[in-house]
Design an enzyme around this catalytic site. Structure first.
Site, short mmCIF file in Angstrom:
data_model
loop_
_atom_site.label_atom_id
_atom_site.label_comp_id
_atom_site.label_asym_id
_atom_site.label_seq_id
_atom_site.Cartn_x
_atom_site.Cartn_y
_atom_site.Cartn_z
CG HIS A 30 57.58 116.84 16.68
ND1 HIS A 30 56.63 115.88 16.49
CD2 HIS A 30 57.31 117.42 17.88
CE1 HIS A 30 55.80 115.89 17.53
NE2 HIS A 30 56.19 116.81 18.38
CD GLU A 57 60.00 117.64 20.90
OE1 GLU A 57 59.63 116.87 20.00
OE2 GLU A 57 59.24 118.18 21.69
CG ASP A 59 58.69 114.86 23.75
OD1 ASP A 59 58.75 116.09 23.86
OD2 ASP A 59 58.06 114.29 22.83
CG HIS A 72 55.07 112.17 23.46
ND1 HIS A 72 53.77 111.91 23.87
CD2 HIS A 72 55.07 113.45 23.04
CE1 HIS A 72 53.03 112.97 23.68
NE2 HIS A 72 53.77 113.93 23.18
CD GLU A 162 57.18 118.67 25.82
OE1 GLU A 162 57.26 118.34 24.62
OE2 GLU A 162 56.09 118.73 26.44
#
Ligand code: G3P
Ligand code: CA
Length: 323
Positions: A30, A57, A59, A72, A162
Site C-alpha cells: 500500500h 500500489e 496512487d 495520494h 489508482e
C-alpha cells in the site's frame, strides 16, 4: 497403456488443473511499504518489492503539464516540502495543488512522512520526517523500477495503480483514464491476464475504461464506508457488469462478512484496505491476528497493507488457497 501409468497421468493432470484453479491471496504494498518508508517514493516501492509484495500500489494525480505522478492527494503539502520550496504558490483555500506545478517544478520537492496540518506525522513511529531525500516519482519511473526488478530477480510483481479524483481532473481538462491506458500499453500491460489492477473510487470512470475506452485490463471498484449502495448485493451485481474485483474499506467486511460471499458468487475478487500494524482496530492484538481473520475466516483474495512483510509471512504460514 499400463493401468498404473495412466492413473498416474490422470492424477498429475488433476493436480495441475487444481493448481491452476486456485491461488494464494495477493499482498499489495500500500503506497509502497508505507509502514517503513515515506509513501509513494521509489525507495518505498523497492522496499515493498524486497519484502515480497505481489503487487505494488501507486496512487496517481496529474501535473500541470499532464504527467501522471505518484501521489495520494491532489495537494502537495501533506507529504512534501512544497511550503518551503514554493511558499507563494498556495491557493486561497490554503492548498498547494499538484496540478498547478509542472513536472520540472515537482522535481524540486522532497517527499516526507504524511503530516497533519499541525506538522505532526500521522504515524509517529514511522520514518522520521524530513530525513534523507525522496523525490516525487512519475508513474513511468515507478513502472520501470518494478519491471527492472522483475528482470533482475525473475519475479513477476504486478502494479496496482489508482486514479485519484479523475472527474475533478476531467473538469480541468485532464483525461487521466486515457493517459493511464497509453502508459500501460506502452509498457506492455495488455489484456485480462496482465499483471495490473486499475482501481478507482468513481464507478463512472471504471465504466468508461471498460465500455468506452474498451480496456480488457482488470478493473477494481474501490468502495468506502460512505458508499452504502455499492456494498449491497444489488450494488455488487452492478459492479460485476464492468469490474473484476472490489476494493472495500475493511470495515465493510467486518460489519457484514457476507459481502465477500456475495462478491465471490458474482465472480468478483475482494481486496480490502488498509492493514496496519501501528493502527489496529479494536478487538485485535496484532496485525497477524487481523490478517488471519480476513484471509481465513472472511476469505478475501488479497490485502492492501503498509507492512507487506507481515502479510507475506501470514499468507505463507497459513498456506491459504482461495477459490
Ligand atoms: O486503494 C486502496 C486504498 O489505498 C484506498 O485508500 O486513501 O489509501 O488510497 P487510499
Ligand atoms: Ca490507494
Amino acid at each position: 497403456m499400463n493401468r498404473n501409468i495412466s492413473s498416474t497421468l490422470v492424477l498429475a493432470l488433476l493436480l495441475a488443473v487444481s493448481l491452476l484453479a486456485v491461488g494464494e491471496p495477493i499482498v499489495i504494498g500500500h503506497r509502497g511499504a508505507a509502514g517503513y518508508l515515506p509513501e509513494h517514493t521509489l525507495a518505498g516501492y523497492a522496499f515493498a518489492y524486497a519484502l515480497g509484495a505481489d503487487y505494488i500500489e501507486p496512487d496517481l494525480v496529474m501535473t500541470k503539464d499532464g504527467v501522471l505522478i505518484c501521489l495520494h492527494d491532489i495537494y502537495l503539502e501533506r507529504t512534501t516540502d512544497v511550503e518551503e520550496v514554493f511558499p507563494d504558490r498556495r491557493r486561497p483555500d490554503g492548498h498547494w495543488y499538484a496540478i498547478d506545478f509542472t513536472l520540472e517544478e515537482i522535481r524540486e520537492l522532497s517527499v516526507h512522512e504524511r503530516c497533519r496540518d499541525s506538522g505532526q506525522p500521522y504515524f509517529p513511529g514511522r520514518f522520521p520526517v524530513g530525513k534523507s531525500n525522496f523525490p516525487v516519482p512519475t508513474f513511468t519511473e515507478m513502472i520501470e523500477l518494478v519491471q527492472g526488478l522483475n528482470k533482475s530477480t525473475g519475479r513477476q510483481v504486478g502494479i496496482y495503480p489508482e486514479l485519484k479524483r479523475p472527474s475533478w481532473h476531467q473538469e480541468r481538462g485532464y483525461d487521466m483514464a486515457v493517459r493511464l491506458l497509453e502508459v500501460l500499453d506502452g509498457y506492455g500491460y495488455r489484456g485480462p491476464e496482465a499483471r495490473v489492477f486499475i482501481q478507482c473510487f468513481e464507478p463512472d470512470t471504471l465504466k468508461r475504461l471498460r465500455h468506452e475506452l474498451g480496456t480488457e485490463l482488470p478493473l477494481v471498484q474501490l468502495i468506502s464506508v460512505a458508499s452504502f449502495t455499492l456494498t449491497t448485493r444489488r450494488g455488487l451485481e452492478g459492479i460485476a457488469e464492468y469490474a473484476d474485483g472490489v476494493g472495500p474499506d475493511k470495515r465493510i467486511i467486518e460489519g457484514n462478512p457476507r459481502f465477500v460471499v456475495w462478491a465471490h458468487e458474482l465472480g468478483l475478487l475482494v481486496h480490502p484496505w488498509t492493514f496496519r500494524a501501528d493502527s489496529l482496530p479494536q478487538g485485535y492484538s496484532s496485525l497477524e491476528q487481523e490478517l488471519e481473520r480476513f484471509l481465513v475466516d472472511y476469505g478475501v483474495d488479497g490485502v492492501f497493507t503498509d507492512f507487506p512483510d507481515v502479510a507475506v509471512r501470514v499468507v505463507g504460514e497459513l498456506a491459504i488457497t482461495t477459490p
